[in-house]
Enzyme design. Structure first.
Site, mmCIF file in Angstrom:
data_model
loop_
_atom_site.group_PDB
_atom_site.id
_atom_site.type_symbol
_atom_site.label_atom_id
_atom_site.label_comp_id
_atom_site.label_asym_id
_atom_site.label_seq_id
_atom_site.Cartn_x
_atom_site.Cartn_y
_atom_site.Cartn_z
ATOM 1 N N GLU A 1 2.620 10.028 10.842
ATOM 2 C CA GLU A 1 1.365 10.289 11.628
ATOM 3 C C GLU A 1 1.314 9.292 12.940
ATOM 4 O O GLU A 1 0.086 8.825 13.343
ATOM 5 C CB GLU A 1 0.246 9.496 10.647
ATOM 6 C CG GLU A 1 0.656 8.082 9.977
ATOM 7 C CD GLU A 1 -0.612 8.045 9.129
ATOM 8 O OE1 GLU A 1 -1.951 7.985 9.484
ATOM 9 O OE2 GLU A 1 -0.445 7.928 7.841
ATOM 10 N N CYS B 1 0.116 9.716 5.185
ATOM 11 C CA CYS B 1 1.337 9.030 4.727
ATOM 12 C C CYS B 1 1.972 9.784 3.724
ATOM 13 O O CYS B 1 3.147 9.538 3.047
ATOM 14 C CB CYS B 1 1.014 7.643 3.809
ATOM 15 S SG CYS B 1 0.100 6.317 4.745
ATOM 16 N N HIS C 1 3.524 5.006 -3.350
ATOM 17 C CA HIS C 1 3.271 4.686 -2.083
ATOM 18 C C HIS C 1 2.551 3.347 -1.984
ATOM 19 O O HIS C 1 1.779 2.816 -2.769
ATOM 20 C CB HIS C 1 2.239 5.710 -1.359
ATOM 21 C CG HIS C 1 1.557 5.391 -0.174
ATOM 22 N ND1 HIS C 1 2.300 5.021 0.989
ATOM 23 C CD2 HIS C 1 0.166 5.292 0.024
ATOM 24 C CE1 HIS C 1 1.472 4.824 1.961
ATOM 25 N NE2 HIS C 1 0.285 4.711 1.640
ATOM 26 N N LYS D 1 -2.585 -1.929 -8.617
ATOM 27 C CA LYS D 1 -4.238 -1.479 -8.815
ATOM 28 C C LYS D 1 -4.259 -0.069 -9.743
ATOM 29 O O LYS D 1 -4.524 -0.065 -10.933
ATOM 30 C CB LYS D 1 -5.195 -1.546 -7.803
ATOM 31 C CG LYS D 1 -5.185 -3.192 -7.200
ATOM 32 C CD LYS D 1 -6.064 -2.773 -6.247
ATOM 33 C CE LYS D 1 -6.517 -4.387 -5.560
ATOM 34 N NZ LYS D 1 -7.417 -4.203 -4.359
#
Length: 383
Positions: A79, A111, A233, A242
């Site tokens: 990107e 991503c 990722h 998380k």
């Protein structure tokens, strides 16, 4: 026949800043960076280095003459494109000396792009088992000085050679994909930095993992106990954790500890590099394979890819016998250890520089494949 990752390596620029120094310069508690987002260092690049520079250095580390003759597809997921029309993969194809009868192109979806490339490569090799595909994730993550995203920047590339009978990771046919039209992160044409809705992006990442995991479990019957490790990722190292914690809360304490121990091994390199955008998942995979002490042939590795906007995918790879012999841990550690630390003033000066491709110029840089000149807007590279 198995198909998957036969070779893999990464490259990052030769400069970095320490996150404690950045925190102090921004009047922030260093714990917010080291513990809160889980970052210790951040890769920084000068204007003489771009995604082609990083892609070429990463790819050169894994390609042999025989590989270059067998490759008939070059894919760059990014990107951070340097041209609105011409793909960086075309330049990479020339710099690597790959045989001419090949496809070369870029893939864009935040991503997620390199994962799309990896899956396309797998399908291509399935149809052409004697061919190989070079897939490179290359990006420069920049949000601006003193911005909320500043501590989650980074730069570099991961190169993967996809082939039949791979020597590192055999990819399974269990992919679960998810697409949602969400503006959590985007960069309108002409904007130098992305627009980010941080809370929404975090929420979407966590929710996306939960959805593809649940759907994957529904389709395959596989649960956490069936995986020896998971790679995520990693825009910053606490993000994957998380999402993981949200799904393993119903597991036993011993199972949670096992899963989290492997996760910590997967983020060792990312803590020292920062955000590689398309390369973040695959830098995590390299870190896992090169630092885990309990993995062995036949182990199942789950991989979660996420690209804002938003596309997510969960898929599985199986470690191949002897995979350890085809990793480059010493090379990667030397790459990280031999970088030059910049002061915050030096970093800010480097960050503020811009490459005006409308001005013909020469650039000084000792790094191989760095930009040597701009002529009529065209970039020339050292090789």
């Amino acid at each position: 026949m198995t198909i998957g990752i036969d070779k893999i390596s990464f490259f990052v620029p030769p400069y970095y800043i320490d996150m404690t120094a950045l925190a102090e310069a921004r009047n922030v508690d260093p714990g917010k960076f080291h513990i809160g987002i889980g970052q210790d260092q951040m890769a920084v690049n000068p204007i003489s280095q771009d995604i082609v520079t990083f892609a070429a250095n990463a790819a050169e580390a894994i390609l042999t003459k025989e590989d270059k003759e067998a490759i008939d597809m070059v894919i760059v997921g990014t990107e951070s494109s340097i041209d609105e029309s011409k793909a960086a993969a075309v330049v990479l194809h020339r710099l690597m000396g790959i045989q001419p009868f090949a496809r070369s192109f870029e893939i864009k979806e935040a991503c997620y792009g390199a994962t799309a490339g990896l899956q396309l490569a797998k399908n291509h090799v399935a149809l052409h088992p004697d061919k190989k595909v070079l897939v490179v994730a290359a990006d420069i993550a920049k949000y601006g000085l003193n911005s909320g995203g500043e501590p989650t920047q980074g730069a570099g590339a991961v190169a993967m050679l996809v082939a039949s009978e791979p020597r590192i990771l055999a990819l399974k046919e269990d992919n679960v994909m998810l697409t949602q039209d969400i503006y959590d992160f985007w960069r309108p044409t002409g904007h130098p930095y992305p627009m980010v809705d941080g809370p929404l992006s975090n929420e979407t990442y966590i929710q996306s993992f939960a959805q593809v995991w649940d759907e994957h479990k529904k389709r395959t019957g596989l649960d956490f106990a069936d995986y020896d490790a998971l790679a995520f990722h990693i825009p910053y190292t606490k993000m994957g954790k998380k999402a993981l914690l949200a799904k393993i809360s119903d597991q036993t304490e011993a199972e949670q500890e096992r899963i989290l121990a492997r996760y910590e091994e997967s983020i060792i390199y990312s803590r020292r590099v920062g955000n590689l955008y398309t390369g973040s998942l695959y830098l995590g995979l390299i870190s896992l394979l090169e630092n885990a002490t309990t993995l062995t042939a036949g182990n199942q590795i789950g991989l979660f890819s996420y690209g804002s906007g938003a596309v997510a995918e969960f898929f599985t790879g199986e470690l191949v016998a002897g995979y350890q012999n085809h990793l480059q841990k010493e090379t990667h550690l030397a790459l990280l250890d031999n970088r030059t630390e910049l002061s915050i003033a030096e970093y800010e000066a480097m960050f503020a520089e811009t490459l005006d491709t409308d001005i013909d110029q020469t650039l000084e840089d000792e790094l191989k494949y760095s930009i040597s000149a701009i002529n009529n807007t065209v970039r020339s590279y050292r090789n």
